[in-house]
Design an enzyme around this catalytic site. Structure first.
Site, PDB file in Angstrom:
ATOM      1  N   LYS A 182      -2.383  -2.113  -3.188  1.00 28.90           N
ATOM      2  CA  LYS A 182      -3.452  -1.310  -2.577  1.00 28.90           C
ATOM      3  C   LYS A 182      -3.102   0.169  -2.734  1.00 28.90           C
ATOM      4  CE  LYS A 182      -5.908  -0.421   1.726  1.00 28.90           C
ATOM      5  NZ  LYS A 182      -6.574  -1.024   2.878  1.00 28.90           N
ATOM      6  N   GLU A 190       0.820  -1.226   0.000  1.00 30.90           N
ATOM      7  CA  GLU A 190       0.000   0.000   0.000  1.00 30.90           C
ATOM      8  C   GLU A 190       0.850   1.271   0.000  1.00 30.90           C
ATOM      9  OE1 GLU A 190      -2.668   0.433   3.367  1.00 30.90           O
ATOM     10  OE2 GLU A 190      -3.673   2.144   2.465  1.00 30.90           O
TER      11      GLU A 190
HETATM   12  P1  13P Z   1      -9.193   4.105   4.087  1.00 30.10           P
HETATM   13  O1  13P Z   1     -10.027   3.299   3.132  1.00 30.10           O
HETATM   14  O2  13P Z   1      -9.962   4.708   5.197  1.00 30.10           O
HETATM   15  O3  13P Z   1      -8.295   5.073   3.369  1.00 30.10           O
HETATM   16  O4  13P Z   1      -8.217   3.093   4.795  1.00 30.10           O
HETATM   17  C1  13P Z   1      -7.600   2.128   4.046  1.00 30.10           C
HETATM   18  C2  13P Z   1      -6.455   1.614   4.787  1.00 30.10           C
HETATM   19  O5  13P Z   1      -6.344   0.446   5.019  1.00 30.10           O
HETATM   20  C3  13P Z   1      -5.433   2.561   5.235  1.00 30.10           C
HETATM   21  O6  13P Z   1      -4.261   1.874   5.513  1.00 30.10           O
END
Ligand code: 13P
Length: 339
Positions: free
Chosen positions: A219, A177
């Site tokens: 992600k 991510e």
């Molecule tokens: P949000 O969808 O609230 O941005 O959070 C996703 C997430 O896992 C942040 O690390």
């Protein structure tokens, strides 16, 4: 490395147009969200809220995996049943957030680097034994005057790649991510440029660390203007900017892209994911899915408001959002679903 296990897990998480439910807020983040509604910031309140989520009837119809936090993966329902058991019973694969948070990056004012590599192999082994089959690590990239710096992108990409390689060695699918955050006045074009550079750097580091792309999940953020930008794009403009950016920078071997929501409203996040699938689905190498936290939980959290009597209605709201996002994966979501 057991590549077959990784591929099977990745497939299972997104089968039948399902997606991920991110419920891995650290205690600090969870407390902040509770504070806004005057909900007590206690271990028991966090446990009760997590019980509401994992016991939502029918959640496994549209959620393939749930990302937990270290506190949550060890918690139980009020009757003593471990959350892990509840999730597995519901057909939801447990995952775990393994970074230890974004800290100030030395020499780079206004920028952060995500930590957590020390001792990670041992922690991954423990989580795997507990039943987790995938993991998450979030890097934060801010856009601003002269930001992001190359040093920040590079340090975060390197850490993501080291994390991903360790996960694959231990049998956990890494959810990688790199989040370009929405704060600021930047334009859609600036976000596109930065996201492109970040993704290219991340994949270059993943390649250097020998991460197998078929056994990971990306992600990312959607390509969006900053929340303070005066020009806000249409759904189709977001869909085109996002998918065209990824077509240039995300290798075809990656099985799935599961978006974070990043502070968008629940309905906008669903509508934008839907627009991407409507316009591009038949010609994409990867699945376009969701891994939302706020955009899937927020309506339920507001309804629950810390009170046991609201649990059923809050669960209906959570179930509804999960269904909307599953429909968005199919390109079949519409605002009529919100009525
Ligand atoms: P949000 O969808 O609230 O941005 O959070 C996703 C997430 O896992 C942040 O690390």
């Amino acid at each position: 490395m057991n590549l077959q296990l990784l591929k099977d897990t990745a497939k299972l998480l997104f089968a039948d147009h399902k997606g991920l439910l991110a419920m891995d807020e650290s205690n600090g983040t969870c407390n902040n969200r509770f504070e806004k509604f005057g909900i007590p910031q206690t271990v028991e309140a966090r446990r009760a809220y997590r019980e509401l989520i994992v016991t939502t009837p029918g959640l496994g119809e549209s959620i393939g995996g749930a990302i937990l936090y270290d506190e949550t993966i060890r918690q139980q329902k009020s009757d003593g049943t471990p959350f892990l058991e509840v999730l597995i019973e519901a057909g939801i694969t447990p995952g775990i957030k393994v970074d230890t948070g974004a800290k100030e990056l030395a020499g780079h004012p206004g920028e952060k680097v995500t930590e957590g590599l020390d001792g990670l192999r041992d922690r991954l082994q423990e989580y795997f034994q507990m039943g987790a089959r995938f993991a998450k690590w979030r890097a934060v990239i801010a856009i601003g005057r002269g930001l992001p710096s190359w040093g920040c992108i590079e340090a975060n990409a390197y850490a993501l790649a080291r994390y991903a390689a360790l996960c694959q060695e231990e049998g956990l699918v890494p959810v990688v991510e790199p989040e370009v955050v929405m704060d600021g006045e930047h334009t859609l074009e600036q976000c596109c440029e930065v996201t492109d550079e970040v993704l290219r750097t991340v994949f270059s580091e993943l390649f250097a660390q020998r991460v197998v792309l078929d056994g990971m999940v990306l992600k990312p953020n959607m390509v969006l203007p900053g929340i303070s930008c005066t020009i806000q794009p249409t759904l189709d403009e977001v869909a085109d900017a996002t998918v065209n950016c990824f077509l240039r920078s995300v290798p075809a071997a990656v099985p799935a892209i599961a978006f974070l929501s990043g502070g968008q409203s629940a309905e906008l996040a669903s509508a934008r994911l839907n627009a991407m699938n409507v316009r591009f689905k038949s010609r994409l190498p990867w699945a376009l899915a969701f891994s939302f936290a706020r955009a899937i939980q927020q309506p339920a959290l507001e309804i629950w408001n810390g009170s046991q009597v609201n649990v059923g209605t809050a669960q209906q709201a959570l179930y509804h959002r999960a269904r909307c996002n599953q429909a968005a994966r199919r390109g079949e979501y519409s605002s009529d679903m919100e009525k």
